[in-house]
Design a protein around this motif. Sequence first.
Motif, PDB file in Angstrom:
ATOM      1  N   GLN A  35      -8.847   6.718 -13.607  1.00 49.31           N
ATOM      2  CA  GLN A  35      -7.905   5.658 -13.273  1.00 49.31           C
ATOM      3  C   GLN A  35      -6.561   6.224 -12.816  1.00 49.31           C
ATOM      4  O   GLN A  35      -5.959   5.719 -11.854  1.00 49.31           O
ATOM      5  CB  GLN A  35      -7.716   4.736 -14.479  1.00 49.31           C
ATOM      6  CG  GLN A  35      -8.954   3.912 -14.806  1.00 49.31           C
ATOM      7  CD  GLN A  35      -8.812   3.141 -16.112  1.00 49.31           C
ATOM      8  OE1 GLN A  35      -8.193   3.637 -17.065  1.00 49.31           O
ATOM      9  NE2 GLN A  35      -9.372   1.952 -16.164  1.00 49.31           N
ATOM     10  N   LYS A  80      -4.632  -4.089  -2.135  1.00 46.89           N
ATOM     11  CA  LYS A  80      -4.595  -3.311  -0.902  1.00 46.89           C
ATOM     12  C   LYS A  80      -5.942  -3.193  -0.196  1.00 46.89           C
ATOM     13  O   LYS A  80      -6.018  -2.634   0.901  1.00 46.89           O
ATOM     14  CB  LYS A  80      -4.040  -1.913  -1.197  1.00 46.89           C
ATOM     15  CG  LYS A  80      -2.596  -1.930  -1.695  1.00 46.89           C
ATOM     16  CD  LYS A  80      -2.057  -0.533  -1.971  1.00 46.89           C
ATOM     17  CE  LYS A  80      -0.601  -0.595  -2.435  1.00 46.89           C
ATOM     18  NZ  LYS A  80      -0.019   0.754  -2.666  1.00 46.89           N
ATOM     19  N   GLU A 114      -7.305  -4.902  -7.771  1.00 46.32           N
ATOM     20  CA  GLU A 114      -6.081  -5.400  -8.410  1.00 46.32           C
ATOM     21  C   GLU A 114      -4.815  -4.876  -7.735  1.00 46.32           C
ATOM     22  O   GLU A 114      -3.742  -5.470  -7.875  1.00 46.32           O
ATOM     23  CB  GLU A 114      -6.088  -5.037  -9.898  1.00 46.32           C
ATOM     24  CG  GLU A 114      -7.103  -5.837 -10.698  1.00 46.32           C
ATOM     25  CD  GLU A 114      -7.193  -5.425 -12.164  1.00 46.32           C
ATOM     26  OE1 GLU A 114      -6.608  -4.372 -12.519  1.00 46.32           O
ATOM     27  OE2 GLU A 114      -7.852  -6.143 -12.943  1.00 46.32           O
ATOM     28  N   SER A 115      -4.936  -3.805  -6.959  1.00 46.30           N
ATOM     29  CA  SER A 115      -3.772  -3.295  -6.219  1.00 46.30           C
ATOM     30  C   SER A 115      -3.373  -4.223  -5.078  1.00 46.30           C
ATOM     31  O   SER A 115      -2.258  -4.156  -4.564  1.00 46.30           O
ATOM     32  CB  SER A 115      -4.075  -1.904  -5.648  1.00 46.30           C
ATOM     33  OG  SER A 115      -4.952  -1.991  -4.527  1.00 46.30           O
ATOM     34  N   ASP A 130      -0.710   2.015   1.959  1.00 49.22           N
ATOM     35  CA  ASP A 130      -0.402   0.585   2.059  1.00 49.22           C
ATOM     36  C   ASP A 130      -1.661  -0.273   2.014  1.00 49.22           C
ATOM     37  O   ASP A 130      -1.612  -1.423   1.575  1.00 49.22           O
ATOM     38  CB  ASP A 130       0.352   0.314   3.371  1.00 49.22           C
ATOM     39  CG  ASP A 130       1.661   1.069   3.449  1.00 49.22           C
ATOM     40  OD1 ASP A 130       2.603   0.680   2.739  1.00 49.22           O
ATOM     41  OD2 ASP A 130       1.731   2.063   4.201  1.00 49.22           O
ATOM     42  N   TYR A 131      -2.769   0.291   2.482  1.00 42.60           N
ATOM     43  CA  TYR A 131      -4.046  -0.424   2.520  1.00 42.60           C
ATOM     44  C   TYR A 131      -5.160   0.531   2.108  1.00 42.60           C
ATOM     45  O   TYR A 131      -5.008   1.749   2.206  1.00 42.60           O
ATOM     46  CB  TYR A 131      -4.342  -0.965   3.924  1.00 42.60           C
ATOM     47  CG  TYR A 131      -3.270  -1.864   4.478  1.00 42.60           C
ATOM     48  CD1 TYR A 131      -3.205  -3.211   4.130  1.00 42.60           C
ATOM     49  CD2 TYR A 131      -2.310  -1.355   5.351  1.00 42.60           C
ATOM     50  CE1 TYR A 131      -2.210  -4.024   4.636  1.00 42.60           C
ATOM     51  CE2 TYR A 131      -1.313  -2.166   5.861  1.00 42.60           C
ATOM     52  CZ  TYR A 131      -1.264  -3.506   5.496  1.00 42.60           C
ATOM     53  OH  TYR A 131      -0.276  -4.306   5.995  1.00 42.60           O
ATOM     54  N   LEU A 141      -9.662  -1.504 -10.218  1.00 41.24           N
ATOM     55  CA  LEU A 141      -8.306  -1.000  -9.956  1.00 41.24           C
ATOM     56  C   LEU A 141      -7.912  -1.185  -8.500  1.00 41.24           C
ATOM     57  O   LEU A 141      -6.794  -1.606  -8.182  1.00 41.24           O
ATOM     58  CB  LEU A 141      -8.231   0.486 -10.304  1.00 41.24           C
ATOM     59  CG  LEU A 141      -7.700   0.899 -11.670  1.00 41.24           C
ATOM     60  CD1 LEU A 141      -7.611   2.425 -11.725  1.00 41.24           C
ATOM     61  CD2 LEU A 141      -6.335   0.293 -11.954  1.00 41.24           C
ATOM     62  N   ILE A 142      -8.828  -0.859  -7.604  1.00 42.26           N
ATOM     63  CA  ILE A 142      -8.547  -0.967  -6.174  1.00 42.26           C
ATOM     64  C   ILE A 142      -8.261  -2.415  -5.792  1.00 42.26           C
ATOM     65  O   ILE A 142      -7.299  -2.713  -5.072  1.00 42.26           O
ATOM     66  CB  ILE A 142      -9.723  -0.409  -5.358  1.00 42.26           C
ATOM     67  CG1 ILE A 142      -9.893   1.084  -5.630  1.00 42.26           C
ATOM     68  CG2 ILE A 142      -9.519  -0.661  -3.871  1.00 42.26           C
ATOM     69  CD1 ILE A 142     -11.218   1.654  -5.117  1.00 42.26           C
ATOM     70  N   LEU A 199      -3.409   5.276  -4.746  1.00 44.02           N
ATOM     71  CA  LEU A 199      -3.023   3.947  -4.282  1.00 44.02           C
ATOM     72  C   LEU A 199      -1.520   3.848  -4.020  1.00 44.02           C
ATOM     73  O   LEU A 199      -1.084   3.133  -3.101  1.00 44.02           O
ATOM     74  CB  LEU A 199      -3.433   2.890  -5.310  1.00 44.02           C
ATOM     75  CG  LEU A 199      -4.938   2.635  -5.468  1.00 44.02           C
ATOM     76  CD1 LEU A 199      -5.197   1.733  -6.675  1.00 44.02           C
ATOM     77  CD2 LEU A 199      -5.524   2.018  -4.205  1.00 44.02           C
ATOM     78  N   GLU A 200      -0.744   4.545  -4.815  1.00 43.97           N
ATOM     79  CA  GLU A 200       0.708   4.480  -4.656  1.00 43.97           C
ATOM     80  C   GLU A 200       1.175   5.069  -3.333  1.00 43.97           C
ATOM     81  O   GLU A 200       2.263   4.740  -2.852  1.00 43.97           O
ATOM     82  CB  GLU A 200       1.390   5.219  -5.817  1.00 43.97           C
ATOM     83  CG  GLU A 200       1.303   4.482  -7.147  1.00 43.97           C
ATOM     84  CD  GLU A 200       1.880   5.275  -8.302  1.00 43.97           C
ATOM     85  OE1 GLU A 200       2.107   6.502  -8.116  1.00 43.97           O
ATOM     86  OE2 GLU A 200       2.083   4.695  -9.385  1.00 43.97           O
ATOM     87  N   ILE A 213      -4.843   5.518  -9.234  1.00 42.06           N
ATOM     88  CA  ILE A 213      -3.505   4.903  -9.183  1.00 42.06           C
ATOM     89  C   ILE A 213      -2.554   5.775  -8.363  1.00 42.06           C
ATOM     90  O   ILE A 213      -1.784   5.259  -7.525  1.00 42.06           O
ATOM     91  CB  ILE A 213      -2.960   4.681 -10.606  1.00 42.06           C
ATOM     92  CG1 ILE A 213      -3.739   3.560 -11.296  1.00 42.06           C
ATOM     93  CG2 ILE A 213      -1.466   4.344 -10.573  1.00 42.06           C
ATOM     94  CD1 ILE A 213      -3.451   3.428 -12.783  1.00 42.06           C
TER      95      ILE A 213
END
Length: 318
Positions: free
Chosen positions: A229, A284, A281-282, A240-241, A278-279, A236-237, A233
Amino acid sequence: MFNYKLANPETWFGRSSDQQLYLHEKVLFSNLNEPFPFKTNKTFALLGYSSDEGVRRNHGRIGSALGPDAIRRQLGKMPNHLGEDTQLIDFGNLQCINQDLEELQIECTNAVNYFIENRTTPVLLGGSHDLAYAHYNGLRQHIKSGEKIGIINFDAHFDLRANTNGSNSGTPFYQIAFDHAKNSDSIKYMALGIRKDANTKDLFEFAELHQVNYLFQKYFNMNYLEHVQLRIIQFLEDVDYVYATIDLDGFSSAYAPGVSAPSPMGFSPDVVIESLKLIIESGKLIGLDVVELNPKYDIDDQTAKLAASLIHYVIHKL
């Protein structure tokens, strides 16, 4: 479109109700060659990439051209929990005619472009993994200057082989990296489930050179979930997509026997579901595909059911 075949409603079946309790009762059908007919806040477009030419070129087991319809047959039986304002539309299959994989990729890119223009989330059904190059190019056309689209690939393989002798199922992310390099840019790519026994040392060297994020299969499991995770994360930070691509041959053959390149040493569905959570919920995620289903080698449709369950999870979670 030369390579295009309309959806066959007969691939969608299951229990019947008068309340759209099952997805085969919810799904609609449309045509890529016509103006987009449906306008809602949430629309998912299913499109099959009915080709195993890339697998053939990569010396794998052919049969994944049959994958898209096998996924549909399992997805249609599953319960429908989508809202009334959410639409699930089947646009049929793109096929590889005369082994012209490059033309197929162009048409697939155009189809993804069509979906994004109409604010629709593409869900592509494979088919060999060379569809990733086309899918990514269709998504990338809509990314504004300065924005970044990240690729998260659930796979045992980097698929970073050079396409010197033509594209195949092992070259898509090399092609993407090369395109970025031509523009003095870098690929944003994360591979989850990588195995040393499935990638040569030159592929690891290429991955390091292009700063590919990757996690070995031995750490991509529920015992290391917090680490998994955290890595996702962090990735992802920096984007943007996200474009997510799930290669079914990354799963252990205990879960996915019907694939182009099976192995008992793969990962399990639970860690993939947690990663997808996780992806999603982001906020993106803009595109998804599930690839390399080979029904010729499946057992009791186990792999097709896995593919359908993953898609079912994503469209309901979104």
